[in-house]
Scaffold this active site. Structure first.
Site, PDB file in Angstrom:
ATOM      1  N   HIS A  63      16.388  -2.661  -5.707  1.00 27.96           N
ATOM      2  CA  HIS A  63      16.918  -1.795  -4.650  1.00 27.96           C
ATOM      3  C   HIS A  63      18.446  -1.785  -4.680  1.00 27.96           C
ATOM      4  CE1 HIS A  63      12.861  -1.657  -2.947  1.00 27.96           C
ATOM      5  NE2 HIS A  63      13.296  -0.715  -2.132  1.00 27.96           N
ATOM      6  N   ASN A  81       0.782  -1.236   0.000  1.00 29.93           N
ATOM      7  CA  ASN A  81       0.000   0.000   0.000  1.00 29.93           C
ATOM      8  C   ASN A  81       0.815   1.287   0.000  1.00 29.93           C
ATOM      9  OD1 ASN A  81      -3.047  -0.824   0.530  1.00 29.93           O
ATOM     10  ND2 ASN A  81      -1.778  -2.177   1.759  1.00 29.93           N
TER      11      ASN A  81
END
Length: 480
Positions: free
Chosen positions: A407, A368
């Site tokens: 990442h 989210n």
């Protein structure tokens, strides 16, 4: 019978008490009973003989009480006062460190060499290649297998080209490299989605042997009065420069043939977002220069001496400003910047984030806080794996693995060193998600998510900065 002086005095005192005791008190005093006594309770309309009932304390979760506005205001005031003291201490100790000219040098080392900008311009080659390849596939000139091979080459080139430039061109700066690699990563995800959706359209066309009116990837949106006159694009009518470049610039990673569009551009909304963008980027730069850089520099000696007590103290001191900067960056990027671009392009879907701050599990947070990436992972990675028979747990692990790769890609390549701290940090989210989901619930789970955010990021930052400092500064005198 004559009344005695004592009786007359007592009657006067009762009269005075009755006149000053408020409504209803006179009757009680004339009856000779004090207000609120047993006689009053016995005469009450409901016969209240008790003042206690079965109930919980307000701060207990079983009480159902939820109005903590005063406590929230107190927390905000304490947070402001605490950070104001830290800011004042920082100014007294270091003075003013904000330098706008230094920010320019972070992007440009050589005024006559702009490798980051050149890389961004070159990215148009991959966009045009993807478009022409889809046109060949739409007409049947290329087979699906050969088209998949060419798409794979194009996508891998998007990831590999900036890596080669970063390691070969010395004039590129780490900040400029991070910015460029971020754009190339988004382009990789967008063109991957573009490839998949057009393939789904061809599969549907071949299955039904007629022209598509909509892509399988999205449901038909509800039409408004402004959209009634507009015509929806069907495959292969979407294979145009205008359509592809709109998608490349739109604040989404998932391609559709017909995006939801807002009826008009709201100028006031656009100006507010523009003001927020300019204000918060200046605030971010100032806080990094004034707050983060001195803390990181002072952390090098404890890490070099392996002084664990001082290392923990430096880590906790860095955690607060780092977390504040991360929160400001989240608002600046996901609300101000993306809403600005969406408003400018009349892009209708503005759900760039959900209520991640209420996360009670680590999984809920990652689902989210970054909706564009989550939608891409679910649509083009997670659900296709489930359809191929992969277990849910293995699919989730694969998603975290892919996220860990990107990442590390966005951090190690610009710094020109591979330490895998970001990769291991992302992979550690898997056991953390299992632990929080199994043993912690409600507020405890939410607290665990916040602690992982506040503490986890400074650890990774200190690891990379320490290794970068050792690699580029301590070993510099040894080089000829």
């Amino acid at each position: 019978m004559a009344e005695s002086p004592r009786a007359r005095g007592g009657r006067r005192r009762v009269g005075r008490l009755a006149s000053t005791s408020g409504p209803g008190s006179g009757e009680e005093l004339r009856d000779g009973r004090a207000a609120g006594g047993p006689a009053e309770e016995e005469r009450g309309p409901h016969g209240e003989l008790r003042c206690h009932k079965l109930q919980e304390s307000l701060l207990s979760s079983a009480s159902g009480f939820s109005n903590y506005r005063g406590i929230l205001n107190w927390c905000v005031i304490m947070l402001i006062l605490g950070n104001a003291r830290l800011c004042l201490e920082n100014l007294i100790k270091y003075g003013i460190l904000v330098d706008p000219i230094q920010v320019v040098s972070l992007f440009v080392k050589d005024p006559y060499s702009w490798p980051s900008l050149c890389l961004i311009i070159v990215s148009n080659v991959f966009i045009v290649a993807a478009l022409h390849l889809e046109r060949k596939l739409a007409t049947g000139t290329f087979s699906e297998r050969f088209g998949l091979f060419l798409h794979t080459v194009n996508l891998l080139s998007i990831l590999c080209l900036p890596v080669l430039v970063v390691f070969m061109v010395r004039s590129i700066t780490p900040v400029g490299a991070i910015f460029t690699l971020g754009i190339y990563t988004m382009l990789f995800l967008k063109l991957f989605s573009y490839k998949d959706v057009n393939r789904w359209c061809r599969e549907k066309r071949n299955a039904k042997s007629k022209t598509l009116t909509r892509s399988l990837s999205v449901p038909t949106p509800k039409k408004t009065n402004a959209d009634t006159a507009s015509k929806e694009v069907s495959y292969p009518g979407n294979l145009t420069y205008k359509d592809l470049y709109y998608f490349v610039c739109a604040p989404t990673l998932c391609y559709e043939l017909n995006f939801p569009r807002s009826p008009r551009i709201r100028k006031r909304f656009l100006l507010r977002r523009l003001f927020e963008m300019l204000f918060f980027i200046q605030l971010l730069i100032g806080l990094i220069q004034q707050w983060i850089v001195p803390s990181v520099q002072n952390s090098m000696k404890p890490f070099r001496d392996m002084d664990y007590t001082r290392m923990i103290e430096r880590l906790l001191k860095l955690a607060v400003p780092n977390h504040m900067i991360w929160l400001i960056f989240f608002y600046w990027f996901f609300h101000s910047c993306m809403n600005f671009v969406a408003e400018l392009m009349r892009f209708g879907d503005r759900e760039f984030y959900r209520d991640w701050w209420n996360s009670e599990t680590v999984t809920y947070f990652w689902q989210n806080w970054n909706i564009p990436v989550h939608k891409w992972c679910s649509r083009h990675f997670y659900k296709p794996m489930l359809r191929r028979g992969v277990s849910r747990w293995m699919a989730q692990t694969a998603v975290f693995l892919a996220s860990a790769f990107f990442h590390e890609y966005l951090v190690s390549v610009p710094l020109k060193m591979f330490r895998l701290w970001a990769f291991m940090g992302m992979m550690s989210q898997i056991p953390l998600a299992w632990f929080v989901g199994k043993f912690l619930r409600g507020n405890y789970g939410n607290a665990a998510v916040w602690i992982s955010l506040i503490i986890g990021q400074p650890i990774a930052i200190l690891m990379y900065v320490h290794d970068y400092y050792v690699l580029n500064h301590e070993r510099a005198p040894e080089s000829p």
